[in-house]
Design an enzyme around this catalytic site. Structure first.
Site, PDB file in Angstrom:
ATOM      1  N   PHE A 112      18.362   4.824  89.578  1.00  0.00           N
ATOM      2  CA  PHE A 112      17.330   5.850  89.402  1.00  0.00           C
ATOM      3  C   PHE A 112      17.373   6.869  90.533  1.00  0.00           C
ATOM      4  CE2 PHE A 112      15.798   1.642  88.020  1.00  0.00           C
ATOM      5  CZ  PHE A 112      15.887   1.840  86.662  1.00  0.00           C
ATOM      6  N   ILE A 168      24.881   5.468  84.113  1.00  0.00           N
ATOM      7  CA  ILE A 168      23.918   4.571  84.758  1.00  0.00           C
ATOM      8  C   ILE A 168      22.939   3.966  83.758  1.00  0.00           C
ATOM      9  CG2 ILE A 168      24.113   5.779  86.948  1.00  0.00           C
ATOM     10  CD1 ILE A 168      21.469   7.182  86.340  1.00  0.00           C
ATOM     11  N   GLY A 169      23.208   4.168  82.474  1.00  0.00           N
ATOM     12  CA  GLY A 169      22.353   3.563  81.462  1.00  0.00           C
ATOM     13  C   GLY A 169      21.969   4.437  80.292  1.00  0.00           C
ATOM     14  N   ASN A 189      22.033  12.207  70.625  1.00  0.00           N
ATOM     15  CA  ASN A 189      21.879  10.890  70.008  1.00  0.00           C
ATOM     16  C   ASN A 189      20.404  10.521  70.050  1.00  0.00           C
ATOM     17  OD1 ASN A 189      21.694   7.998  69.634  1.00  0.00           O
ATOM     18  ND2 ASN A 189      23.874   7.842  70.082  1.00  0.00           N
ATOM     19  N   THR A 219      19.804   6.865  71.811  1.00  0.00           N
ATOM     20  CA  THR A 219      19.925   6.745  73.264  1.00  0.00           C
ATOM     21  C   THR A 219      18.976   7.706  73.985  1.00  0.00           C
ATOM     22  OG1 THR A 219      21.820   8.268  73.246  1.00  0.00           O
ATOM     23  CG2 THR A 219      22.298   5.910  73.187  1.00  0.00           C
ATOM     24  N   GLN A 242      15.989   6.638  76.646  1.00  0.00           N
ATOM     25  CA  GLN A 242      15.688   7.237  77.947  1.00  0.00           C
ATOM     26  C   GLN A 242      14.209   7.566  78.071  1.00  0.00           C
ATOM     27  OE1 GLN A 242      18.193   9.827  80.400  1.00  0.00           O
ATOM     28  NE2 GLN A 242      19.250  10.317  78.504  1.00  0.00           N
ATOM     29  N   GLY A 244      18.488  18.582  79.867  1.00  0.00           N
ATOM     30  CA  GLY A 244      18.371  17.219  80.382  1.00  0.00           C
ATOM     31  C   GLY A 244      17.134  16.480  79.931  1.00  0.00           C
ATOM     32  N   GLU A 283      14.926  13.075  83.751  1.00  0.00           N
ATOM     33  CA  GLU A 283      13.796  13.243  84.665  1.00  0.00           C
ATOM     34  C   GLU A 283      12.477  13.472  83.924  1.00  0.00           C
ATOM     35  OE1 GLU A 283      14.966  12.561  87.517  1.00  0.00           O
ATOM     36  OE2 GLU A 283      17.066  13.055  87.165  1.00  0.00           O
TER      37      GLU A 283
END
Length: 747
Positions: free
Chosen positions: A250, A476-477, A640, A643, A647, A711, A714
């Site tokens: 993170f 990272i995931g 997607n 996914t 997030q 993005g 965040e």
């Protein structure tokens, strides 16, 4: 060249391409690499918060079974990059990251002061307890509240009047103070620790005196490669960094830390590969955290709900040896239409380790204060908080005086309000009940820069019709590999199952770190460029060598399902594989770079989110249950939905922790954390997480990048904590301004 897409791959809820590897255990993380002749290292931490090392007794440890070396400041291999000969004309450096075993100084409790290397982990752990250190202790300062008067403007801002961390004034300074309708409140966030599932770990191996390979938990493969090359004064191409799988990060993987250098030192000393894995306790002090922060917001408004002034001040914690800063006040400068805005940012050095960016960086911290203050102001004037935000929506960036590239925040607000049942929210707190539980609704808005950096991607089309893409980026995931496969399928006209995306190695073309919500925009744009270059190569091959396509230009071809054809006569087509086979080519390869252009000087680019929370509060016990969260995002094209939704859910859960459970507790007598494991530091668990519904506006931002993405990472958390805090107020009438909101603060 006409764009023709395979089954509209972008936007589908495709399963993760590496999902099977992860659930079957085939995915290999940094600590799982086994090299011949491997050794194990364990760090010894300081037990004081400030002072110096008087002596180090290592004899018992060195004589313990299997021990190969005990390194500390007097005998550790010297790191060439630690010697800094600044030119007299250059400004003096503003602190620097902690240099492992450089001298006898101690800057924080838990600082690594020695490393023990042995042939097994158990032997290294045992020997580490045999190292005896005596200290000359100095009076330390770890209490934020008692030392807040020592906060100062960051040195970088002092040196540069145009630095973004400088004091900012739009309109009249502190104009709220003379207004008739105003609020002024303080807000506090404690230190929060990342605590990803995967512990920070590294395997370091000197393959030659000037050739280093590391298997490292990092979010920045190329950044880590460059840092180690500089530290050890070796050619950058002689440093190989592997981070194929990362078990959650993170922000703690965006920096090189002392444990990494300690492992590299140890490997050089014993001339064997060294594996070093931090303990959970060491994760609290050695790899950063969200810094303790104090904020004050003053705000004024007209009776009909127009904001007239905002003043937002913030103080963030840093270490005594390094100035860590973040963008705590950015959202305040650009989110609402206030004609008068004042911001002031300061940092407070304490005898603690250096913080680092934590998901949402400063924006998550700043949004807690700003969005709580918005709710308070709306309550003072008797207006619905959603309507209050709508009335103060900005149609143009008021800070930069630029148009937005895209902004669909109003649509996101309306979408979320409808789905949370906002119409049921009473404007008078404490009046809605469900049995014996008080019910409340709250909201919070988040924003983060829609960033994009320079990235390269290599694409290889094989004669069996498959494509392999390569880039040094990590995952990272969030499902980076999956998103890149979908972007490639869309732009190349090929089935996703015929595409492989390889990542996490410095041997691949470079990319920025995975951080700052920029990976899909940066790497995805390079994937787009590489796919278009492959199409161009295919077009040239058939135009020059295939009679059926002779003289055909690229813009007259379509690409779909692994075939190219003439747009005028679709029946005349040939597979990608056959194009290569006819020319007796095993493969064709392209490497393309993508980078932002001057559009960023013409437009202001942000992603946006709005989070709605329904909470239930027990009036006798103060227990809080988050009953439902609805998160809506304006994040451009959603590559997607599965996914991306993952997030957003993860960010919401992190926001629950931020609001209700997380926060370190330090015993200031010793400058030592009391909360240093997952039993005492309470991360949210399944029982804390309610139904979380996620929705996307899903409108492209083609000014930002050719795929239209912005993005998500965040904005998934920014605004969640204030949404919950505002909901608690709506349920109880009690305004809690210091996180976390625990039952004792409500009863």
């Amino acid at each position: 060249m006409k764009d023709y897409f395979f089954q509209d791959s972008v936007g589908k809820p495709m399963d993760r391409v590496d999902g099977r590897q992860k659930v079957t255990g085939a995915a290999k993380y940094s600590a799982e690499y086994e090299l011949p002749n491997m050794t194990h290292a364990v760090l010894v931490g300081s037990i004081i918060a400030k002072g110096r090392i008087k002596s180090m007794d290592t004899k018992k440890a060195e004589n313990a079974p299997g021990v190969l070396a005990v390194l500390y400041h007097q005998n550790a291999p010297k790191v060439p990059g630690y010697v800094q000969a600044a030119h007299p004309s250059e400004p003096k450096p503003v602190g620097q990251p902690l240099r492992a075993f450089y001298d006898d100084k101690v800057y924080f409790n838990g600082q690594p002061v020695a490393v023990v290397v042995a042939d097994t982990l158990e032997r290294a752990m045992y020997a580490a307890h045999l190292v005896k250190v005596t200290y000359e202790e100095e009076k330390h300062a770890t209490d934020f509240t008692k030392n807040v008067s020592k906060a100062f403007l960051p040195t970088a801002a002092q040196r540069n009047p145009k630095h973004p961390l400088n004091d900012y004034v739009r309109g009249k300074k502190d104009a709220y103070k003379t207004a008739d309708i105003k609020i002024e409140q303080e807000y506090v966030i404690p230190t929060e620790v990342h605590n990803p599932m995967e512990l920070q770990s590294i395997v370091a191996h000197w393959e030659a005196n000037d050739k280093l390979t590391v298997y490292d938990k990092t979010q920045a493969v190329i950044g880590t490669q460059n840092a180690f090359a500089k530290d050890w004064d070796i050619p950058v191409e002689n440093v190989k960094v592997i981070a194929t799988f990362v078990g959650g990060a993170f922000g703690n993987g965006l920096h090189t830390w002392p444990h990494e250098t300690a492992a590299i030192m140890a490997a050089k000393k014993v001339n064997r590969p060294v594996k070093l894995v931090l303990t959970r306790e060491q994760m609290f002090t050695m790899v950063g955290y969200r810094p303790h922060a104090w904020q004050k917001v003053g705000m004024s408004a007209t009776p009909d709900g127009k904001i007239t002034a905002i003043t937002h001040e913030a103080i963030g914690q840093t270490s005594s040896y390094e100035e860590f800063t973040e963008s705590t006040l950015q959202q305040t400068r650009m989110m609402y239409t206030s004609p008068n805005v004042t911001t002031r940012y300061r940092i407070l050095p304490l005898d603690v380790s250096t913080p680092i960016w934590m998901r949402g960086p400063g924006e998550a911290t700043g949004a807690f204060a700003l969005e709580s203050a918005l709710d308070e102001m709306a309550h003072v004037i008797g207006m619905d908080p959603l309507e209050f935000r709508m009335r103060n929506h900005t149609d143009r960036d008021p800070e930069k005086d630029l148009p937005w590239s895209t902004k669909y925040l109003k649509e996101a607000m309306q979408m979320g309000a409808e789905r949370i049942g906002w119409s049921k929210r009473p404007n008078i707190p404490g009046t809605l009940k469900n049995g014996e539980w008080l019910v409340g609704y709250g909201m919070g808005v988040g924003t983060f820069g829609a960033n994009r950096g320079r990235a390269k991607v290599r694409a290889v089309l094989h004669d069996d019709g498959t494509v392999v893409l390569q880039c040094a980026t990590t995952d990272i995931g969030p499902g980076t590999g999956t998103a890149m496969v979908q972007i490639a399928a869309q732009n190349l006209g090929l089935a996703p199952e015929k595409i492989i995306f390889e990542l996490g190695s410095s041997l691949y073309p470079p990319s920025p770190s995975q951080g700052g919500s920029a990976t899909v925009a940066s790497v995805g744009s390079a994937v787009h460029a590489a796919c278009k270059a492959l199409q161009q190569r295919l077009a040239t091959l058939v135009a020059d060598n295939d009679a059926g396509f002779k003289g055909a230009t690229a813009d007259k071809l379509t690409f779909d399902n692994g075939y190219l054809s003439l747009a005028a006569t679709p029946a005349a087509r040939v597979s990608f594989a056959d194009v290569l086979k006819r020319q007796k080519l095993k493969e064709i390869e392209v490497t393309e770079e993508s980078k932002p252009g001057d559009e960023r000087t013409k437009y202001s680019m942000y992603s946006y989110s709005v989070h709605f929370a329904e909470v239930h509060v027990h009036p006798l016990t103060g227990q809080i249950k988050v009953a439902k969260i609805v998160s809506c995002a304006d994040a451009g094209t959603i590559v997607n939905t599965k996914t991306a939704g993952n997030q957003m859910i993860g960010g919401a859960v992190g926001g629950i922790g931020m609001a209700l459970t997380e926060g370190t507790v330090m015993d200031h007598r010793f400058g030592r954390y009391v909360t240093k494991d997952l039993a005492e530091y309470h991360v949210p668990v399944h029982a804390d997480a309610p139904a979380i519904d996620v929705f996307f506006v899903n409108k492209p931002d083609l000014i930002n990048n050719p795929n239209g993405t912005k993005g998500i990472g965040e904005i998934a958390i920014i605004g969640v904590a204030p949404a919950i805090a505002n909901a608690v107020f709506n349920a109880t009438g009690k305004r809690i301004r210091e996180l976390p909101i625990t039952p004792d603060k409500l009863i």
